[in-house]
Design a protein around this motif. Structure first.
Motif, PDB file in Angstrom:
ATOM      1  N   PRO A 170       0.572  -1.217   0.345  1.00 40.71           N
ATOM      2  CA  PRO A 170      -0.009  -0.184   0.077  1.00 40.71           C
ATOM      3  C   PRO A 170       1.019   1.024   0.534  1.00 40.71           C
ATOM      4  O   PRO A 170       0.427   2.429   0.160  1.00 40.71           O
ATOM      5  N   LYS A 171       2.245   1.500   0.114  1.00 39.25           N
ATOM      6  CA  LYS A 171       2.523   2.278   0.110  1.00 39.25           C
ATOM      7  C   LYS A 171       3.520   2.202  -0.746  1.00 39.25           C
ATOM      8  O   LYS A 171       3.857   3.477  -1.574  1.00 39.25           O
ATOM      9  N   CYS A 172       4.136   1.492  -2.160  1.00 40.81           N
ATOM     10  CA  CYS A 172       4.997   1.265  -3.107  1.00 40.81           C
ATOM     11  C   CYS A 172       4.586   0.408  -3.483  1.00 40.81           C
ATOM     12  O   CYS A 172       5.420   0.748  -4.914  1.00 40.81           O
ATOM     13  N   GLY A 173       3.973  -0.546  -3.860  1.00 38.73           N
ATOM     14  CA  GLY A 173       3.079  -0.770  -5.085  1.00 38.73           C
ATOM     15  C   GLY A 173       4.156  -1.709  -5.272  1.00 38.73           C
ATOM     16  O   GLY A 173       3.330  -3.161  -6.146  1.00 38.73           O
ATOM     17  N   HIS A 174       4.575  -2.337  -4.731  1.00 39.17           N
ATOM     18  CA  HIS A 174       5.791  -3.415  -4.841  1.00 39.17           C
ATOM     19  C   HIS A 174       5.333  -5.029  -4.181  1.00 39.17           C
ATOM     20  O   HIS A 174       4.030  -5.249  -3.299  1.00 39.17           O
ATOM     21  N   LEU A 175       5.321  -5.794  -4.639  1.00 37.61           N
ATOM     22  CA  LEU A 175       5.354  -7.761  -4.112  1.00 37.61           C
ATOM     23  C   LEU A 175       6.546  -8.581  -4.367  1.00 37.61           C
ATOM     24  O   LEU A 175       7.056  -8.625  -5.699  1.00 37.61           O
ATOM     25  N   THR A 176       6.304  -9.224  -3.318  1.00 42.42           N
ATOM     26  CA  THR A 176       7.206 -10.255  -3.782  1.00 42.42           C
ATOM     27  C   THR A 176       6.582 -11.070  -2.850  1.00 42.42           C
ATOM     28  O   THR A 176       5.746 -11.419  -1.994  1.00 42.42           O
ATOM     29  N   LEU A 177       6.493 -12.752  -3.638  1.00 43.99           N
ATOM     30  CA  LEU A 177       5.523 -13.550  -3.030  1.00 43.99           C
ATOM     31  C   LEU A 177       6.286 -14.160  -1.752  1.00 43.99           C
ATOM     32  O   LEU A 177       7.701 -14.645  -2.878  1.00 43.99           O
ATOM     33  N   VAL A 178       6.099 -15.000  -0.933  1.00 46.16           N
ATOM     34  CA  VAL A 178       6.835 -15.972  -0.014  1.00 46.16           C
ATOM     35  C   VAL A 178       5.644 -16.813   0.314  1.00 46.16           C
ATOM     36  O   VAL A 178       4.519 -16.834   0.968  1.00 46.16           O
ATOM     37  N   ASN A 179       6.274 -18.400   0.286  1.00 45.52           N
ATOM     38  CA  ASN A 179       5.011 -19.412   0.800  1.00 45.52           C
ATOM     39  C   ASN A 179       5.387 -19.417   2.113  1.00 45.52           C
ATOM     40  O   ASN A 179       6.540 -20.081   2.806  1.00 45.52           O
ATOM     41  N   HIS A 180       4.704 -19.655   3.159  1.00 47.58           N
ATOM     42  CA  HIS A 180       4.628 -20.301   4.502  1.00 47.58           C
ATOM     43  C   HIS A 180       3.201 -21.543   4.087  1.00 47.58           C
ATOM     44  O   HIS A 180       2.585 -22.091   4.463  1.00 47.58           O
ATOM     45  N   GLY A 181       4.276 -22.642   3.845  1.00 46.11           N
ATOM     46  CA  GLY A 181       3.303 -24.200   4.027  1.00 46.11           C
ATOM     47  C   GLY A 181       2.837 -24.145   2.855  1.00 46.11           C
ATOM     48  O   GLY A 181       2.788 -23.010   1.654  1.00 46.11           O
ATOM     49  N   VAL A 202      -1.445  -6.138   6.332  1.00 42.72           N
ATOM     50  CA  VAL A 202      -2.377  -4.835   5.498  1.00 42.72           C
ATOM     51  C   VAL A 202      -3.235  -5.306   4.362  1.00 42.72           C
ATOM     52  O   VAL A 202      -3.368  -6.609   4.453  1.00 42.72           O
ATOM     53  N   GLU A 203      -4.364  -4.819   4.324  1.00 39.40           N
ATOM     54  CA  GLU A 203      -4.755  -4.637   2.935  1.00 39.40           C
ATOM     55  C   GLU A 203      -3.754  -4.247   1.786  1.00 39.40           C
ATOM     56  O   GLU A 203      -3.568  -3.021   1.920  1.00 39.40           O
ATOM     57  N   PRO A 204      -3.680  -4.296   0.379  1.00 37.43           N
ATOM     58  CA  PRO A 204      -2.967  -4.151  -0.366  1.00 37.43           C
ATOM     59  C   PRO A 204      -3.299  -3.524  -1.176  1.00 37.43           C
ATOM     60  O   PRO A 204      -4.995  -3.667  -1.324  1.00 37.43           O
ATOM     61  N   LEU A 205      -2.429  -3.288  -1.910  1.00 35.14           N
ATOM     62  CA  LEU A 205      -3.429  -2.119  -3.023  1.00 35.14           C
ATOM     63  C   LEU A 205      -3.852  -3.369  -4.319  1.00 35.14           C
ATOM     64  O   LEU A 205      -3.088  -4.434  -4.602  1.00 35.14           O
ATOM     65  N   SER A 206      -5.311  -2.861  -4.828  1.00 38.16           N
ATOM     66  CA  SER A 206      -5.575  -4.024  -6.107  1.00 38.16           C
ATOM     67  C   SER A 206      -4.568  -3.470  -7.274  1.00 38.16           C
ATOM     68  O   SER A 206      -3.985  -2.442  -8.017  1.00 38.16           O
TER      69      SER A 206
END
Ligand SMILES: [Zn+2]
Length: 99
Positions: free
Chosen positions: A13-24, A69-73
């Protein structure tokens, strides 16, 4: 110029970036810079099955340090991006003016 979030699975929500992380089987979108995370869903990508117990524990530590947080769409404007663009533009003008 308006910068928008281009991430299908949501962006910081601050910069629009995304990194995917798996937890199980749980998939999280995260931003390491802002230490934010948002849930994407579970078992959408099969690569979580290849995660070692060490990787899972590392992901757990990474995620618990972050605030949920709630992400940006996708397509939503990134707050602050316009101000940041103006600052960069003004810096370039000053650099150009000094040359
Ligand atoms: Zn961010």
């Amino acid at each position: 110029m308006t910068l928008i979030c281009e991430e299908y699975f949501g962006g910081c929500p601050k910069c629009g970036h995304l990194t995917l992380v798996n937890h199980g089987p749980e998939h999280w979108g995260v931003c390491d810079i802002h230490q934010l995370r948002w849930n994407i869903g579970s078992n959408l990508f099969s690569n979580w099955r290849a995660q070692t117990p060490e990787q899972k524990s590392e992901a757990h530590n990474r995620l618990t340090a972050m605030t949920e947080v709630e992400p940006l769409s996708e397509g939503e404007p990134i707050p602050g991006a316009e101000d940041a663009a103006l600052v960069v533009e003004s810096l370039f003008e000053r650099i150009g003016g000094a040359a």
